[in-house]
Enzyme design. Structure first.
Site, short mmCIF file in Angstrom:
data_model
loop_
_atom_site.label_atom_id
_atom_site.label_comp_id
_atom_site.label_asym_id
_atom_site.label_seq_id
_atom_site.Cartn_x
_atom_site.Cartn_y
_atom_site.Cartn_z
N CYS A 36 0.84 -1.20 0.00
CA CYS A 36 0.00 0.00 0.00
C CYS A 36 0.88 1.26 0.00
O CYS A 36 1.99 1.25 0.52
CB CYS A 36 -0.92 0.00 1.22
SG CYS A 36 -2.10 1.37 1.21
N ASP A 70 0.35 3.79 1.70
CA ASP A 70 0.28 4.40 3.03
C ASP A 70 1.67 4.75 3.57
O ASP A 70 2.57 3.91 3.58
CB ASP A 70 -0.42 3.41 3.98
CG ASP A 70 -0.82 4.04 5.30
OD1 ASP A 70 0.08 4.56 6.00
OD2 ASP A 70 -2.01 4.02 5.63
N CYS A 79 -5.88 0.20 7.08
CA CYS A 79 -5.75 0.67 5.69
C CYS A 79 -6.94 1.55 5.32
O CYS A 79 -8.09 1.10 5.37
CB CYS A 79 -5.66 -0.54 4.74
SG CYS A 79 -5.43 -0.05 3.01
N HIS A 95 -2.11 -4.00 5.11
CA HIS A 95 -1.86 -3.53 6.47
C HIS A 95 -3.16 -3.20 7.18
O HIS A 95 -4.12 -2.73 6.55
CB HIS A 95 -0.93 -2.31 6.47
CG HIS A 95 -1.54 -1.08 5.87
ND1 HIS A 95 -2.01 -0.02 6.63
CD2 HIS A 95 -1.78 -0.74 4.58
CE1 HIS A 95 -2.49 0.91 5.82
NE2 HIS A 95 -2.37 0.50 4.58
N ARG A 137 2.79 5.07 6.40
CA ARG A 137 3.24 4.37 7.62
C ARG A 137 3.80 2.98 7.33
O ARG A 137 4.39 2.34 8.20
CB ARG A 137 2.07 4.24 8.60
CG ARG A 137 1.48 5.57 9.02
CD ARG A 137 0.12 5.38 9.67
NE ARG A 137 -0.86 4.84 8.72
CZ ARG A 137 -2.12 4.56 9.03
NH1 ARG A 137 -2.56 4.73 10.26
NH2 ARG A 137 -2.94 4.07 8.12
CO CO Z 1 -3.47 1.13 2.97
#
Ligand code: CO
Length: 216
Positions: A42, A44, A101, A98, A46
């Site tokens: 992803c 993302d 998400c 994750h 993080r």
């Molecule tokens: Co995500």
């Protein structure tokens, strides 16, 4: 100093440190890459592919998009898979989702997100495929986590539907496909240990492209 300007200082520091431990580090990188792993994760911020796995530059080919999807008609992920399997000859393909998400969460809600609608519809399709199991989970967070896991499983299945993967696996026995989940709250990386033999035996007759003996 704001983060944007800090980045160039960070970079100079990084170059200095890399050269301090190996003066030839960047010359070596310039010679080419030979990654063993394709990581699909992803976007993302993080979920840092390289930092959380501890890999060095050159060791892992990385593709990231919203909610780590491998949609059937997505040229971007398909090109990444084609290149890494047929040319780089990676030994492993990882799809890493994750918990927490935002893409998966958005797909669980009744909301019009414009251009994101068709992208997130891939996750709604995962929900539909596993509606019975997901609807039986009464705790909303547990259901959300399970959808994250099932999304990883379905994206792994999308990888093994591809001719590129079937050709390589049937003649070379690799790349192996793995489903992982990163837990943002603990930092832990979890191997879902997806039983691909079971999934393959269920879907093989539908997605068989006639590329070899069915010993997948
Ligand atoms: Co995500």
């Amino acid at each position: 100093m704001d983060l944007y300007n800090q980045i160039f200082n960070n970079n100079r520091e990084w170059v200095k440190n890399k050269k301090a431990s190996n003066d030839d580090f960047f010359n070596h990188l310039a010679e080419g890459q030979n990654p063993e792993i394709l990581y699909i994760g992803c976007s993302d911020s993080r979920v840092t592919a390289e930092e959380m796995t501890g890999v060095e530059p050159g060791q892992m080919f990385v593709h990231r998009n919203i909610a780590n999807l491998v949609p059937n008609n997505d040229n971007s992920s398909a090109s990444v898979i084609e290149y890494s399997v047929a040319h780089l000859k990676v030994k492993h393909i990882v799809v890493c989702g994750h918990y927490f998400c935002g893409g998966v969460k958005a797909a669980m809600q009744a909301a019009d997100l414009g251009i994101l609608n068709p992208w997130l519809r891939n996750i709604r399709d995962v929900y539909r495929l596993h509606k019975e199991e997901l609807n039986s989970i009464t705790d909303e967070k547990a259901r959300y986590n399970r959808l994250v896991e099932l999304n990883v499983q379905e994206q792994c299945a999308n990888v093994i539907k591809m001719a590129t993967w079937q050709k390589s696996f049937l003649s070379n026995g690799f790349p192996h496909v793995h489903g992982w989940v990163f837990d943002v709250q603990t930092g832990e990386l979890i191997d879902l240990k997806i039983n691909f033999n079971k999934i393959l035996s269920n879907i093989r007759e539908i997605y068989d492209l006639g590329l070899g003996k069915s010993n997948v």
